[in-house]
Write a protein that holds these residues in place. Structure first.
Motif, PDB file in Angstrom:
ATOM      1  N   GLU A  29     -18.893  43.668  55.066  1.00 44.03           N
ATOM      2  CA  GLU A  29     -20.202  43.302  55.622  1.00 44.03           C
ATOM      3  C   GLU A  29     -20.705  42.052  54.917  1.00 44.03           C
ATOM      4  OE1 GLU A  29     -22.195  44.664  58.075  1.00 44.03           O
ATOM      5  OE2 GLU A  29     -20.438  45.876  58.584  1.00 44.03           O
ATOM      6  N   PHE A  30     -21.376  41.190  55.661  1.00 39.95           N
ATOM      7  CA  PHE A  30     -21.940  39.977  55.079  1.00 39.95           C
ATOM      8  C   PHE A  30     -23.446  40.139  55.034  1.00 39.95           C
ATOM      9  CE2 PHE A  30     -23.424  35.501  55.415  1.00 39.95           C
ATOM     10  CZ  PHE A  30     -22.926  35.065  54.202  1.00 39.95           C
ATOM     11  N   ASP A  31     -23.969  40.314  53.827  1.00 41.33           N
ATOM     12  CA  ASP A  31     -25.396  40.519  53.615  1.00 41.33           C
ATOM     13  C   ASP A  31     -26.050  39.171  53.341  1.00 41.33           C
ATOM     14  OD1 ASP A  31     -27.939  41.370  52.977  1.00 41.33           O
ATOM     15  OD2 ASP A  31     -27.371  42.214  51.032  1.00 41.33           O
ATOM     16  N   THR A  32     -26.746  38.632  54.323  1.00 41.62           N
ATOM     17  CA  THR A  32     -27.375  37.323  54.153  1.00 41.62           C
ATOM     18  C   THR A  32     -28.469  37.329  53.094  1.00 41.62           C
ATOM     19  OG1 THR A  32     -28.869  37.773  55.999  1.00 41.62           O
ATOM     20  CG2 THR A  32     -26.847  36.585  56.509  1.00 41.62           C
ATOM     21  N   ALA A  33     -29.036  38.498  52.825  1.00 42.43           N
ATOM     22  CA  ALA A  33     -30.085  38.569  51.798  1.00 42.43           C
ATOM     23  C   ALA A  33     -29.513  38.345  50.402  1.00 42.43           C
ATOM     24  CB  ALA A  33     -30.794  39.919  51.867  1.00 42.43           C
ATOM     25  N   GLY A  34     -28.218  38.604  50.225  1.00 41.04           N
ATOM     26  CA  GLY A  34     -27.604  38.463  48.913  1.00 41.04           C
ATOM     27  C   GLY A  34     -26.887  37.148  48.700  1.00 41.04           C
ATOM     28  N   VAL A  35     -27.055  36.207  49.610  1.00 35.85           N
ATOM     29  CA  VAL A  35     -26.364  34.920  49.506  1.00 35.85           C
ATOM     30  C   VAL A  35     -27.017  34.071  48.416  1.00 35.85           C
ATOM     31  CG1 VAL A  35     -25.840  32.781  50.742  1.00 35.85           C
ATOM     32  CG2 VAL A  35     -25.674  34.966  51.930  1.00 35.85           C
ATOM     33  N   LEU A  42     -21.219  30.808  46.638  1.00 39.13           N
ATOM     34  CA  LEU A  42     -20.693  31.717  47.643  1.00 39.13           C
ATOM     35  C   LEU A  42     -19.201  31.453  47.862  1.00 39.13           C
ATOM     36  CD1 LEU A  42     -21.223  33.974  49.665  1.00 39.13           C
ATOM     37  CD2 LEU A  42     -21.894  32.225  51.320  1.00 39.13           C
ATOM     38  N   VAL A  43     -18.818  30.184  47.909  1.00 36.23           N
ATOM     39  CA  VAL A  43     -17.398  29.843  48.041  1.00 36.23           C
ATOM     40  C   VAL A  43     -16.619  30.420  46.865  1.00 36.23           C
ATOM     41  CG1 VAL A  43     -15.724  27.949  48.078  1.00 36.23           C
ATOM     42  CG2 VAL A  43     -17.815  27.784  49.423  1.00 36.23           C
ATOM     43  N   ALA A  44     -17.164  30.303  45.658  1.00 37.88           N
ATOM     44  CA  ALA A  44     -16.507  30.838  44.463  1.00 37.88           C
ATOM     45  C   ALA A  44     -16.352  32.352  44.565  1.00 37.88           C
ATOM     46  CB  ALA A  44     -17.289  30.452  43.209  1.00 37.88           C
ATOM     47  N   GLU A  45     -17.381  33.041  45.058  1.00 38.05           N
ATOM     48  CA  GLU A  45     -17.298  34.496  45.241  1.00 38.05           C
ATOM     49  C   GLU A  45     -16.207  34.850  46.243  1.00 38.05           C
ATOM     50  OE1 GLU A  45     -21.052  36.293  46.286  1.00 38.05           O
ATOM     51  OE2 GLU A  45     -22.102  35.256  44.659  1.00 38.05           O
ATOM     52  N   TRP A  46     -16.170  34.131  47.361  1.00 38.25           N
ATOM     53  CA  TRP A  46     -15.149  34.394  48.387  1.00 38.25           C
ATOM     54  C   TRP A  46     -13.750  34.142  47.845  1.00 38.25           C
ATOM     55  CZ3 TRP A  46     -17.858  31.578  53.041  1.00 38.25           C
ATOM     56  CH2 TRP A  46     -18.853  32.413  53.562  1.00 38.25           C
ATOM     57  N   LEU A  47     -13.572  33.053  47.085  1.00 34.62           N
ATOM     58  CA  LEU A  47     -12.265  32.774  46.503  1.00 34.62           C
ATOM     59  C   LEU A  47     -11.850  33.859  45.521  1.00 34.62           C
ATOM     60  CD1 LEU A  47     -12.424  28.917  45.953  1.00 34.62           C
ATOM     61  CD2 LEU A  47     -10.751  30.139  47.344  1.00 34.62           C
ATOM     62  N   GLU A  48     -12.771  34.285  44.674  1.00 33.45           N
ATOM     63  CA  GLU A  48     -12.475  35.361  43.719  1.00 33.45           C
ATOM     64  C   GLU A  48     -12.021  36.619  44.457  1.00 33.45           C
ATOM     65  OE1 GLU A  48     -12.130  35.530  40.542  1.00 33.45           O
ATOM     66  OE2 GLU A  48     -13.128  33.721  39.818  1.00 33.45           O
TER      67      GLU A  48
END
Length: 89
Positions: A29-35, A42-48
């Motif tokens: 799920e993609f929670d826009t409130a937690g971006v 966010l890119v770093a989180e996705w890469l991790e």
């Protein structure tokens, strides 16, 4: 128009391609409130997450730009670095 011969290598692809799995599991799920406020975080989180999950080539990205006339152009690039200044391809 005549039917192509049964041995035609271009017959039957629609059904075969639609039967292939797209994702092995449901995406999270993609929670826009937690971006984070900084999109690079966010890119770093996705890469991790992708690296931890063993995603092949998680650093391959499609970059799309649009000309002044509105014509899109896309290319696949390899991310070489991620810094506070931006993404380096």
């Amino acid at each position: 128009m005549a039917e192509p011969p049964a041995a035609d290598p271009l017959v039957g692809w629609r059904a075969r391609l639609r039967a292939l799995p797209v994702f092995e599991t449901e995406p999270p799920e993609f929670d826009t409130a937690g971006v984070p406020a900084d999109p690079l975080e966010l890119v770093a989180e996705w890469l991790e997450s992708a690296i931890a999950a063993g995603v092949p080539q998680p650093h391959a990205m499609t970059l799309v730009t649009v000309s002044a006339d509105g014509d899109p152009s896309s290319r696949t690039l390899i991310l070489k670095d991620l810094t506070f200044e931006g993404m380096w391809f």
